[in-house]
Design an enzyme around this catalytic site. Sequence first.
Site, PDB file in Angstrom:
ATOM      1  N   CYS A  24       0.835  -1.198   0.000  1.00 58.22           N
ATOM      2  CA  CYS A  24       0.000   0.000   0.000  1.00 58.22           C
ATOM      3  C   CYS A  24       0.874   1.254   0.000  1.00 58.22           C
ATOM      4  CB  CYS A  24      -0.877   0.033   1.236  1.00 58.22           C
ATOM      5  SG  CYS A  24      -2.028  -1.323   1.303  1.00 58.22           S
ATOM      6  N   ARG A  60       5.167  -0.583  -7.340  1.00 56.05           N
ATOM      7  CA  ARG A  60       4.859  -1.689  -6.448  1.00 56.05           C
ATOM      8  C   ARG A  60       3.633  -2.468  -6.927  1.00 56.05           C
ATOM      9  NH1 ARG A  60       7.649  -0.549  -1.691  1.00 56.05           N
ATOM     10  NH2 ARG A  60       8.314   1.584  -1.527  1.00 56.05           N
ATOM     11  N   TRP A  78      -3.351  -2.726  -1.619  1.00 52.23           N
ATOM     12  CA  TRP A  78      -3.433  -4.174  -1.817  1.00 52.23           C
ATOM     13  C   TRP A  78      -4.455  -4.650  -0.815  1.00 52.23           C
ATOM     14  CZ3 TRP A  78      -2.343  -7.295  -5.460  1.00 52.23           C
ATOM     15  CH2 TRP A  78      -1.238  -7.060  -6.282  1.00 52.23           C
ATOM     16  N   ASN A  88      -2.514   1.664   6.166  1.00 56.23           N
ATOM     17  CA  ASN A  88      -1.757   0.444   5.852  1.00 56.23           C
ATOM     18  C   ASN A  88      -1.799  -0.445   7.072  1.00 56.23           C
ATOM     19  OD1 ASN A  88      -0.747   1.072   3.378  1.00 56.23           O
ATOM     20  ND2 ASN A  88       1.199   1.869   4.142  1.00 56.23           N
ATOM     21  N   GLY A  89      -2.040  -1.708   6.919  1.00 55.72           N
ATOM     22  CA  GLY A  89      -2.003  -2.594   8.084  1.00 55.72           C
ATOM     23  C   GLY A  89      -3.284  -3.396   8.210  1.00 55.72           C
ATOM     24  N   GLU A 132      18.715 -21.340   7.594  1.00 52.43           N
ATOM     25  CA  GLU A 132      18.589 -20.011   6.996  1.00 52.43           C
ATOM     26  C   GLU A 132      19.419 -18.980   7.768  1.00 52.43           C
ATOM     27  OE1 GLU A 132      17.810 -18.702   4.412  1.00 52.43           O
ATOM     28  OE2 GLU A 132      17.234 -16.634   4.793  1.00 52.43           O
ATOM     29  N   LYS A 175      22.433 -16.794   6.091  1.00 49.31           N
ATOM     30  CA  LYS A 175      22.484 -15.324   6.127  1.00 49.31           C
ATOM     31  C   LYS A 175      23.835 -14.859   6.637  1.00 49.31           C
ATOM     32  CE  LYS A 175      19.923 -14.360   4.054  1.00 49.31           C
ATOM     33  NZ  LYS A 175      18.897 -15.181   3.479  1.00 49.31           N
ATOM     34  N   GLU A 186      26.786 -15.607   4.085  1.00 48.17           N
ATOM     35  CA  GLU A 186      26.831 -14.909   2.797  1.00 48.17           C
ATOM     36  C   GLU A 186      27.154 -13.430   2.918  1.00 48.17           C
ATOM     37  OE1 GLU A 186      23.318 -14.833   0.297  1.00 48.17           O
ATOM     38  OE2 GLU A 186      22.001 -14.802   2.027  1.00 48.17           O
ATOM     39  N   HIS A 234      25.622 -36.495  17.320  1.00 43.92           N
ATOM     40  CA  HIS A 234      26.196 -37.473  16.382  1.00 43.92           C
ATOM     41  C   HIS A 234      27.432 -36.918  15.667  1.00 43.92           C
ATOM     42  CE1 HIS A 234      22.841 -40.135  17.066  1.00 43.92           C
ATOM     43  NE2 HIS A 234      22.020 -39.134  16.860  1.00 43.92           N
ATOM     44  N   LYS A 239      22.378 -11.566  -7.215  1.00 41.96           N
ATOM     45  CA  LYS A 239      21.008 -11.628  -6.715  1.00 41.96           C
ATOM     46  C   LYS A 239      20.240 -12.767  -7.375  1.00 41.96           C
ATOM     47  CE  LYS A 239      17.419 -10.328  -4.377  1.00 41.96           C
ATOM     48  NZ  LYS A 239      17.403 -10.877  -3.011  1.00 41.96           N
TER      49      LYS A 239
HETATM   50  O1  M6R Z   1      15.728 -15.938  -6.820  1.00 45.09           O
HETATM   51  P1  M6R Z   1      15.720 -17.225  -6.049  1.00 45.09           P
HETATM   52  O2  M6R Z   1      14.816 -17.171  -4.846  1.00 45.09           O
HETATM   53  O3  M6R Z   1      15.413 -18.413  -6.894  1.00 45.09           O
HETATM   54  O4  M6R Z   1      17.194 -17.387  -5.503  1.00 45.09           O
HETATM   55  C1  M6R Z   1      17.589 -18.549  -4.847  1.00 45.09           C
HETATM   56  C2  M6R Z   1      18.902 -18.353  -4.146  1.00 45.09           C
HETATM   57  O5  M6R Z   1      19.904 -18.020  -5.073  1.00 45.09           O
HETATM   58  C3  M6R Z   1      18.825 -17.261  -3.088  1.00 45.09           C
HETATM   59  O6  M6R Z   1      17.832 -17.534  -2.132  1.00 45.09           O
HETATM   60  C4  M6R Z   1      20.162 -17.111  -2.360  1.00 45.09           C
HETATM   61  O7  M6R Z   1      20.420 -18.240  -1.578  1.00 45.09           O
HETATM   62  C5  M6R Z   1      20.152 -15.845  -1.507  1.00 45.09           C
HETATM   63  N1  M6R Z   1      21.343 -15.089  -1.730  1.00 45.09           N
HETATM   64  C6  M6R Z   1      20.033 -16.118  -0.057  1.00 45.09           C
HETATM   65  O8  M6R Z   1      20.022 -14.973   0.714  1.00 45.09           O
END
Ligand code: M6R
Length: 613
Positions: free
Chosen positions: A2, A27, A74, A100-101, A486, A490, A493, A509, A608
């Site tokens: 929104c 958006r 939205w 919004n919300g 995950e 994070k 990376e 183990h 990305k």
């Molecule tokens: O665009 P996608 O969601 O398909 O991308 C998949 C992965 O390349 C992506 O999630 C990657 O692991 C990120 N850099 C994680 O933060």
Amino acid sequence: MCGIVGYIGPRDATPIVLNGLKRLEYRGYDSAGLAVLQNGSIAVRRDAGKLDRLIDLVGQSPISGAPGIGHTRWATHGAPSARNAHPHLGSTGRVVVVHNGIVENFLELRDELTAEGVNFNSETDTETIVHLVEHYLATGLNLTEAARKTFLDIQGAHGIVLMSADEPDKIVCARLGNAGGVVVGLGEGENYIASDIPAILEHTRQVIFLESHQMAVVTREGARVESLEGKPVQAEVHSVSWDPVAAEKGEFRHFMQKEIHEQVRSLTDTLAGRVDFENGRIRLPELNLSPELAQRITKIFITACGTAAYAGMVGKYLIEKIARLPVELEIGSEFRYRDPIIDENTVVLAISQSGETADTLAAMEEGRRKGAVLWSIVNAIGSQAMRIADGYISMQTGPEIGVASTKAFTAPLVDLYMLAVLLAELRGVIDEQTRRNLVADLRFVPDLASRALNTEPIVEKVAWALKDVRDCLYLGRGINMPIAYEGALKLKEISYIHAEGYPAGEMKHGPIALIDRDMPVVCLAPRDPWYEKMISQIQQAKARGGTVVAVATEGDELVGGMADHIIPVPEAPWMLSPVVTVIPLQMLAYHIAAIRGLDVDQPRNLAKSVTVE
Ligand code: M6R
């Protein structure tokens, strides 16, 4: 997502508000509207569809005056129709609101207002806000005080802007929680309000960002910022650059941080128009899921890469638990080399932010070749993964620019939950009350995310404590095991610290040998069905001298007494708890990388979108 724009000053608000909304249009929206004070009355134009339809409508039936407020929506409660589009007028026609919300307690509030004789003209939760304001005005309060009382009555995370024909010298706005920003732009003898800076950048560079739990009374002369309790706030005036990229970052240093904070808004939009809270139903029209198809599916393969694959792992728990349908998770780069057993009763469900990841697309092609039904959960509209699918769920997170995926992780968690509920209903494996309860739980998601974001100062302190570590272990069980993966992804990376995500029960183990005082162990220990098990994992780590960082439920003194650092997250329904537990881990990785002075948004060696095998 929104968008909101407001203007108060000597000029006609109509073009200013419409132009501002146009700046936010990338958006994508389902309806739009505008209200201005015209000759002492509030004139409203609104319509379903894109902003151009509103612009045409205003062209055919012009309105002009000031102040004015506008909105692009939205849908969350109620279909995307003209009737449900913002702004919403109260019964007197003298007060109008954009918002919004999600008003979490809107059913209760609506019942109370209806009992007082109020008629509702839309299916939206937003309408309760304007009726509540009118309710308080009728007791003799002025607009500011009536608005304040209303803001205190409603639950959830919100950005709200309202004005009254009886007090034309002001616009009142508020930010409650983290449902997106509310920015006040300061001009000369005129002022602006917006959800996002680009909407007002052509008019001013001087802005105030409202913090959560603050409201502002904006007049031609200036803006008075207060806490909801009425305490004056000395708000900092920021000077923003004309650089559109910097402007897009708003109050944040990096896109990743901004995107982490956008999750309240993206989760609100994720529910948008898909959750019928009144009837306890889920609508996912683009998925093309007929009852016949739901009944003949024998198996779902979820395929994805990286963060999207971890979202898929949570999806396996959700679909198997709620819809009682077998799910296999297979990462995209392995799927086609494994000769998976697929037939026309198998669904291959791809999850991808970009919709262009080569491995994920190849897995989809393999599914197509073997005759599977192809679905996708995708963020980038019009991407290949969306185009080649038989049905899709679009993520509604808006563009994600930081290489480290954040808001495109939490949105599919909710998409998968909604999918599981829809499948369960269509397959007849769920009774009505259970379905209603599962759907009702969704209402709290944006606010839970907002409260998880409030842990940022604590997380930042933990980041300072961990900034120089070489390795880090992340442990979780059950539905929070993928969150351990995950969290570790994070960290590695963007901070280049070696991190491992591990199922906590597997620690004994092997990996337990690694634990010493130089190896911090991040333990996901919310009060979920695996809580007791996680307690014993924490004890084992402590017994080996490890430094334990625990993500645990607020007020959990047991974990608090054992861990070296505790990050308290709000109690959540366990099937939605990954949305809440992952947010501190995103912030932890972000702050460690930022403290280390690294390029958070474009970490080395990463792209990305990985469009090669
Ligand atoms: O665009 P996608 O969601 O398909 O991308 C998949 C992965 O390349 C992506 O999630 C990657 O692991 C990120 N850099 C994680 O933060």
